[in-house]
Design an enzyme around this catalytic site. Structure first.
Site, PDB file in Angstrom:
ATOM      1  CE  LYS A  60      -3.744   1.525   2.974  1.00 40.03           C
ATOM      2  NZ  LYS A  60      -4.753   1.414   4.013  1.00 40.03           N
ATOM      3  CB  SER A  75      -7.844   3.100   3.459  1.00 37.09           C
ATOM      4  OG  SER A  75      -6.795   2.378   4.268  1.00 37.09           O
ATOM      5  CB  SER A 135      -7.860   0.051   6.030  1.00 36.62           C
ATOM      6  OG  SER A 135      -8.508   1.111   6.337  1.00 36.62           O
TER       7      SER A 135
END
Length: 606
Positions: A85, A159, A183
């Site tokens: 990420k 996320s 997330s």
């Protein structure tokens, strides 16, 4: 020689490396083609350049030339492709947190990334996210909304949106995400994969752009629990340079069937009108309830729901403001409008509000702990509903808030969680459940999750592998020799497993012991006695047990047995089972069998 791979698990890739049908360079070519064919540019923020990729491949090739298949002993993730990420640092690659105005180029890898590279994993690039990890939807990014892997009209979840979809579409074997409010779990549930959120502090967050620094965790996405666990074993461990890292005391774990799981379920379930989600969870709950020995217990969920609301409707939004720094003041228009609105709420809270929030959270946590006493884990839907991208765009804050109903409380309450696939909803969308346990329950959750996923993969074999590969101890331990009903596979072995004990080896005592079958014990047990003459070496197993739990284990041992010192054949002395001499009078001498297992197999009926 090349082969077209289905990137389903780490073991598959390793088998192809071993038999020469694949090399890391072959794999990268196939992945590049797969990524191009998918035409999903919103998944990625950056990819490794040719020079950086060539350096990785050259290092892997040199390692293989030197060690061959033995390389997996020192590089357990040799050639396994992964992505991270883009709020996680990779040296020389911009970290943007999906905000170009925030971008910087780090000199060092994040601690977790460095450990993966040191384990031989192959880094492909960095993935898209809800900006500054603020969201559970995957739509709050200047790089575009990340569409769901199975139905592009639906959200991917966030996320860690790009990380989850990359795994679901076979672009990587595993990825790293982060998890503050869910997330690392919601995107797993929405894309039919596994999301492992470790105990807070078990994996260092050094080199991660914080969302709420006191709550953040590095998470793992994979296609199976076994793969996620292998990755966790490589990145877990105390990092003295991270003030939020800690030495987590692991709780016990046991494979399915040793003792049924005690499973808590909310007394009132919320699905926000999504009947398909409710039906899917009902089916999953039935599957859990039919696992051997499972006990389902309904508990009050209100403390969990109240804590979940605190994360965005409480002073913790100020921690998100702290993470963004002066960018919010200097260039607020650089932020996604929804993210900017959330962070702006920080101005409405004072230091007094922050303390009062902590007091409220402490009270809720105490209520939750009371309801989970004597429970192995809490079972919840990963998300209560699954909106379309259009629905989120119409009501971005409301839809996002709904998705955190079963996730926001977890890091607040210092719990571990594992999101796992649970088949499909009646409308064909993926369904997922999450099991949530107290801090240090990571191994227990992995074993339970692998057992549950057995209908969807060859997970029973994975569960056996998981049981044999716990995380290393990070606390004082004691070595214990067991001789009878506590041996591996015997009726009382679960008493060791649930305390986190690990088998070290099978061995024998020194040749000055005798073994007796005790009368009137349930389950049947032997008595071990040291003698001055006519002794023999007796089969035993040595186990390592956390010292903090040794006392409770000893307290549960009934007379005439007890714990003393046992000498092993190598001359060492460890704690072990002994027996009161009075109980041996009239007991059957079974020394000649050489051990309890041989007696049960060959001599119990004679």
């Amino acid at each position: 020689m090349t082969t077209t791979m289905d990137f389903t698990n780490i073991a598959t890739l390793q088998a192809h490396y071993r038999d020469g049908t694949l090399t890391p360079a072959d794999l990268v070519r196939q992945l590049d083609a797969r990524i191009a064919a998918a035409n999903r540019p919103e998944i990625w923020i950056s990819r490794m350049g040719d020079d950086a990729m060539d350096r990785q491949l050259a290092m892997l090739d040199a390692a293989w030339q030197q060690h061959g298949p033995a390389i997996f002993d020192t590089l357990p993730l040799f050639g396994i492709p992964f992505a991270v990420k883009d709020n996680i640092d990779v040296a020389g690659i911009p970290t943007t947190a999906a905000c170009p105005a925030f971008a910087y180029v780090p000199d060092e890898d994040a601690h977790a990334v460095r450990k993966l590279l040191d384990a031989g994993a192959l880094l492909l690039g960095k993935t898209n996210l809800d900006q500054f990890a603020t969201g559970l939807v995957g739509t709050r990014s200047p790089h575009g909304a990340v569409r769901n892997a199975l139905n592009p009209e639906y959200v991917s979840g966030g996320s860690s949106a790009g990380s989850a979809v990359a795994v679901a579409l076979g672009m990587a074997s595993f990825t790293l995400g982060t998890d503050t409010a869910g997330s690392g779990r919601v995107p797993a549930g929405f894309n039919g994969i596994v999301g492992l959120k470790p105990t807070r502090g078990l994996v260092s967050t050094r080199g991660v752009v914080p969302a709420c620094r006191s709550l953040d965790c590095v998470s793992i996405f994979a296609r199976s629990v076994d793969d996620a666990w292998q990755v966790l074993r490589c990145i877990a461990g105390h990092d003295p340079q991270d003030p939020f890292s800690r030495q987590v005391a692991m709780g016990g774990a046991q494979p399915e069937g040793k003792r049924g799981y005690r499973i808590a379920v909310p007394d009132r379930l919320e699905f926000f009108g999504d009947g398909a989600a409710e039906a899917a969870f009902d089916a999953a709950l039935l599957a859990w309830a039919t696992m051997p020995g499972a006990q389902i217990v309904r508990i009050p969920f209100q403390p969990f729901a109240d804590a979940a609301r605190l994360l965005y409707a409480g002073p913790w939004v100020a921690e998100r403001r702290a993470a963004i720094g002066e960018l919010f003041e200097r260039d607020p228009e650089a932020l996604d409008p929804t993210v900017r609105g959330i962070v702006a709420q920080a101005d409405g809270y004072s230091a007094v509000d922050a303390f009062e929030g902590q007091y409220r959270l402490a009270a809720l946590r105490r209520q939750a702990e009371a309801s989970l006493r004597d429970i192995d884990f809490l079972l919840v839907p990963t998300a209560p509903t699954m909106p379309t991208i259009a629905e989120v765009q119409a009501e971005p804050v409301l839809r996002n808030s709904e998705l955190g109903y079963y996730t926001n409380f977890v890091n607040f309450f210092d719990m571990a969680a594992l999101a796992i696939p649970a088949g499909y909803r009646p409308d064909g969308l993926p369904a997922g459940v999450t099991i949530v346990g107290r801090a240090g329950s990571d191994h227990l959750l992995a074993l339970a999750g692998a057992a549950f996923n057995a209908p969807f993969a060859d997970a029973r074999a994975a569960a056996a592998s998981l049981a044999a590969n716990p995380l290393p101890f990070s606390e004082p331990t004691v070595m214990l020799a067991v001789v009878g009903a506590h041996l591996e596979g015997q009726p009382l072995n679960w008493q060791l497993l649930e305390r986190g004990a690990r088998k070290l080896r099978s061995t024998r005592t020194s040749p000055d012991y005798r073994l007796y079958a005790l009368a009137g014990t349930t389950p049947p047990k032997p008595g071990l006695a040291r003698v001055d003459r006519d002794g023999a070496a007796i089969e035993v197993e040595t186990w390592e047990l956390p010292l903090r739990l040794f006392g409770s284990f000893v307290a549960a041992i009934p007379a005439p047995l007890g714990i003393g010192s046992v000498r092993l054949e190598d001359g060492s002395t460890v704690k072990g089972f002994i027996c009161e001499g009075a109980a041996l009078a009239g007991a059957r001498d079974i020394t000649h069998f050489g051990g309890w297992r041989a007696y049960l197999r060959d001599g119990q009926s004679t």
